[in-house]
Write a protein that holds these residues in place. Structure first.
Motif, short mmCIF file in Angstrom:
data_model
loop_
_atom_site.label_atom_id
_atom_site.label_comp_id
_atom_site.label_asym_id
_atom_site.label_seq_id
_atom_site.Cartn_x
_atom_site.Cartn_y
_atom_site.Cartn_z
N TYR A 1 10.31 -1.22 -6.78
CA TYR A 1 11.01 -2.52 -6.81
C TYR A 1 10.40 -3.41 -5.73
N GLU A 2 9.75 -4.48 -6.18
CA GLU A 2 9.02 -5.37 -5.27
C GLU A 2 9.64 -6.76 -5.31
N GLN A 3 9.83 -7.34 -4.14
CA GLN A 3 10.50 -8.64 -4.10
C GLN A 3 9.66 -9.77 -4.69
N HIS B 1 -11.76 -5.15 -0.60
CA HIS B 1 -10.90 -6.34 -0.50
C HIS B 1 -9.46 -5.89 -0.75
N ARG B 2 -8.52 -6.41 0.03
CA ARG B 2 -7.12 -5.97 -0.10
C ARG B 2 -6.58 -6.23 -1.51
N GLY B 3 -6.99 -7.34 -2.11
CA GLY B 3 -6.52 -7.66 -3.46
C GLY B 3 -7.00 -6.63 -4.48
N TYR C 1 0.83 -1.22 0.00
CA TYR C 1 0.00 0.00 0.00
C TYR C 1 0.85 1.25 0.00
N ALA C 2 1.88 1.28 0.85
CA ALA C 2 2.71 2.48 0.96
C ALA C 2 3.44 2.72 -0.35
N GLY C 3 4.07 1.69 -0.89
CA GLY C 3 4.85 1.85 -2.11
C GLY C 3 3.98 2.22 -3.30
N ARG D 1 14.39 -8.14 -5.00
CA ARG D 1 14.50 -8.12 -3.53
C ARG D 1 15.72 -7.31 -3.12
N MET D 2 15.45 -6.21 -2.41
CA MET D 2 16.56 -5.37 -1.98
C MET D 2 17.40 -6.10 -0.95
N GLU D 3 18.71 -6.07 -1.15
CA GLU D 3 19.61 -6.67 -0.15
C GLU D 3 20.43 -5.62 0.57
N GLN E 1 -5.92 1.13 11.04
CA GLN E 1 -5.31 2.36 10.51
C GLN E 1 -4.02 2.14 9.72
N GLY E 2 -3.43 0.93 9.75
CA GLY E 2 -2.10 0.75 9.17
C GLY E 2 -2.04 1.10 7.69
N ALA E 3 -2.93 0.53 6.89
CA ALA E 3 -2.91 0.80 5.44
C ALA E 3 -3.32 2.24 5.18
N ASN E 4 -4.29 2.72 5.97
CA ASN E 4 -4.72 4.12 5.79
C ASN E 4 -3.56 5.09 6.04
N GLY F 1 5.02 4.02 5.59
CA GLY F 1 4.07 2.95 5.93
C GLY F 1 4.57 2.11 7.10
N ASP F 2 4.28 0.80 7.04
CA ASP F 2 4.65 -0.09 8.15
C ASP F 2 6.15 -0.07 8.44
N ALA F 3 6.97 0.15 7.44
CA ALA F 3 8.42 0.21 7.67
C ALA F 3 8.73 1.30 8.70
C1 LIG Z 1 -4.82 -8.75 10.95
C2 LIG Z 1 -4.58 -7.41 10.33
C3 LIG Z 1 -5.66 -6.61 9.99
C4 LIG Z 1 -5.46 -5.35 9.44
N1 LIG Z 1 -6.52 -4.56 9.15
C5 LIG Z 1 -6.33 -3.31 8.67
C6 LIG Z 1 -7.44 -2.45 8.38
O1 LIG Z 1 -8.61 -2.81 8.53
N2 LIG Z 1 -7.18 -1.19 7.94
C7 LIG Z 1 -5.90 -0.75 7.74
O2 LIG Z 1 -5.74 0.42 7.33
N3 LIG Z 1 -4.84 -1.54 7.99
C8 LIG Z 1 -5.02 -2.80 8.44
N4 LIG Z 1 -3.95 -3.59 8.70
C9 LIG Z 1 -2.58 -3.05 8.52
C10 LIG Z 1 -2.12 -3.11 7.09
O3 LIG Z 1 -2.21 -4.42 6.59
C11 LIG Z 1 -0.67 -2.62 7.00
O4 LIG Z 1 -0.51 -1.44 7.73
C12 LIG Z 1 -0.31 -2.37 5.54
O5 LIG Z 1 -0.26 -3.59 4.85
C13 LIG Z 1 1.04 -1.65 5.44
O6 LIG Z 1 1.35 -1.43 4.09
P1 LIG Z 1 2.87 -1.29 3.66
O7 LIG Z 1 2.85 -1.07 2.18
O8 LIG Z 1 3.56 -0.31 4.51
O9 LIG Z 1 3.53 -2.69 3.99
P2 LIG Z 1 3.21 -4.17 3.33
O10 LIG Z 1 1.78 -4.22 2.98
O11 LIG Z 1 3.80 -5.11 4.27
O12 LIG Z 1 4.06 -4.08 1.98
C14 LIG Z 1 5.46 -4.16 1.97
C15 LIG Z 1 5.89 -4.64 0.59
O13 LIG Z 1 7.32 -4.61 0.53
C16 LIG Z 1 7.78 -5.80 -0.06
N5 LIG Z 1 9.15 -6.03 0.44
C17 LIG Z 1 9.52 -6.37 1.69
N6 LIG Z 1 10.87 -6.49 1.78
C18 LIG Z 1 11.36 -6.21 0.54
C19 LIG Z 1 12.67 -6.15 0.01
N7 LIG Z 1 13.76 -6.43 0.76
N8 LIG Z 1 12.82 -5.81 -1.31
C20 LIG Z 1 11.72 -5.54 -2.09
N9 LIG Z 1 10.44 -5.59 -1.61
C21 LIG Z 1 10.26 -5.90 -0.31
C22 LIG Z 1 6.80 -6.87 0.41
O14 LIG Z 1 6.81 -7.99 -0.43
C23 LIG Z 1 5.47 -6.09 0.33
O15 LIG Z 1 4.88 -6.17 -0.95
C24 LIG Z 1 -4.13 -4.88 9.23
C25 LIG Z 1 -3.03 -5.69 9.54
C26 LIG Z 1 -3.25 -6.95 10.09
C27 LIG Z 1 -2.06 -7.82 10.42
#
Ligand SMILES: Cc1cc2nc3c(=O)[nH]c(=O)nc-3n(C[C@H](O)[C@H](O)[C@H](O)COP(=O)(O)OP(=O)(O)OC[C@H]3O[C@@H](n4cnc5c(N)ncnc54)[C@H](O)[C@@H]3O)c2cc1C
Length: 375
Positions: free
Chosen positions: A37-39, A110-112, A18-20, A132-134, A306-309, A294-296
């Motif tokens: 760049y996605e792993q 739906h997340r997908g 989501y963040a990327g 995959r970033m190393e 709130q995580g994805a938001n 994002g989550d990072a």
């Molecule tokens: C049970 C559960 C329920 C949730 N419900 C909600 C909700 O209702 N609403 C909401 O807003 N949030 C919700 N969240 C939180 C949400 O899922 C996360 O906050 C969100 O996925 C974060 O997005 P992101 O892009 O930061 O990280 P991610 O979604 O984890 O994406 C990270 C991406 O980086 C890629 N990656 C990782 N390492 C590397 C590397 N070395 N090189 C290249 N690519 C790499 C991964 O493959 C992945 O595609 C929920 C989480 C959980 C666990």
């Protein structure tokens, strides 16, 4: 930064979640030269639904993708908390509905569909799968990224959007490990026809018992489906725990028998089982040419949804900061100054679970309770 400077900017985003994906869309609109760049070699998402909040949806309006997201989501009016046996404890309109020029209701998606819609609005040659970033090297005004496939890229700005176990965070900003919450989440999407009449409208409902088990019912009406999520206490911190049908059945003691039946009939092969982690706030999540997103930067527990938001709102915040500041370094500082107080607070609040006996205000418009998941 001036439009001409933004057009000269090269940006490498590590991670296509989501963040990327959100950052790629927003920064491409600024005119920058953006690559993701996605792993993974194929984008696949956990079968589950999430709620997109009004501030997130308002960003989609700015980015011209609201209609595309609306086409794969359903508007929702409120969130209801019920006892395990179905007595309503609290029902509250989603916050922020009236905060924007147009009424903006929370939408359930739906997340997908969510990630696919994002990727469809990005130029295909900008998304690189199987990268995959190393290694990441901060060279001051630029940064260099090395991938497992042997390729390297250098950019004016590198964004670590690589999730809760971020390698960018670990190599440059903090080696603290994710923190186990003491909970598991089991998630699946089922047909609404198999929900024994419990899908009655478009609103999110959470049933909870007094043993720390919560069942979230998030309808995806446009798909005639229901996202079904059981969150329960557990000592097992393995990333993808294994569970049995007997264990699930045991969790249903004291819940409405229809929830027991849905749970008993779940396809265990399709159920995503995860131990739930977050991270402690990171002191500094940027340098002059690298930032986390994002989550990072601020993985939080899911109790506030709130995580994805916040990951998407980070993308909006970073874009604004690049427009307002004089340089990338200045923008990254401004971005952290603006966003970190918000996400620090949400990380804190999200560590509070829900407790039927004590429903108190701790966040405007929402009523999470005060039972700590952990001390
Ligand atoms: C049970 C559960 C329920 C949730 N419900 C909600 C909700 O209702 N609403 C909401 O807003 N949030 C919700 N969240 C939180 C949400 O899922 C996360 O906050 C969100 O996925 C974060 O997005 P992101 O892009 O930061 O990280 P991610 O979604 O984890 O994406 C990270 C991406 O980086 C890629 N990656 C990782 N390492 C590397 C590397 N070395 N090189 C290249 N690519 C790499 C991964 O493959 C992945 O595609 C929920 C989480 C959980 C666990």
């Amino acid at each position: 930064m001036k439009t001409s400077e933004l057009k000269d900017l090269t940006i490498a985003i590590v991670g296509g979640g989501y963040a990327g994906a959100a950052a790629a869309k927003a920064l491409t609109l600024l005119g920058a030269d953006v690559h993701v760049y996605e792993q993974a070699t194929r984008i696949r998402e956990v079968g589950a639904g999430i709620g997109l909040r009004p501030p997130t949806l308002n960003l989609f309006r700015e980015w011209g993708i609201f209609e595309a997201m609306a086409a794969v989501s359903s508007p929702s009016d409120y969130f209801e908390i019920l006892s395990g046996t179905g007595e309503s404890i609290m029902q509250e309109e989603w916050p922020g509905i009236h905060d924007y020029a147009e009424e903006t209701r929370t939408r359930l998606i739906h997340r997908g569909d969510f990630i696919e819609t994002f990727l469809n609005v990005l130029p295909a040659d900008r998304v690189h799968l199987g990268y995959r970033m190393e290694t990441i090297t901060d060279e001051g005004s630029r940064a260099r990224v090395g991938f497992a496939n042997g390729e390297q890229v250098s950019a004016d700005l590198v964004i670590g959007a690589d999730g809760i176990r971020s390698a960018v965070r670990k190599q440059l900003f903090s080696d603290a490990e994710p923190v186990f919450s003491g909970e598991h989440a089991y998630r699946i999407v089922i047909s609404a026809d198999d929900a024994y009449g419990l899908v009655v409208d478009d609103n999110l409902r959470m049933y909870l018992d007094d043993k720390g088990t919560k069942i979230y019912l998030l309808p995806l009406r446009h798909r005639n489906q229901l996202s079904y999520d059981i969150t329960c206490l557990s000592e097992d911190d393995s990333w993808a725990p294994r569970i049995t049908r007997e264990f699930l059945d045991g969790l249903m003691d004291g819940f409405d028998e229809r929830l027991g039946r849905i749970t008993h009939e779940l396809d265990l092969d399709a159920l995503t089982c995860r131990a739930v982690f977050d991270i402690d706030p990171v002191d500094a999540w940027h340098s002059d040419s690298v930032t986390l997103l994002g989550d990072a930067a601020h993985a939080m527990l899911h109790h506030q949804g709130q995580g994805a938001n916040q990951a998407i709102q980070d993308a909006g915040g970073l874009t604004d900061a690049l427009r307002q500041a004089d340089s990338v370094a200045g923008a990254l500082e401004l971005f952290q100054d603006k966003r970190k107080p918000v996400t620090d607070e949400l990380q804190r609040i999200s560590r509070q679970s829900w407790d039927a006996s004590k429903v108190e205000d701790v966040f405007p418009g929402q009523k999470p309770a005060v039972q700590e998941v952990r001390s």
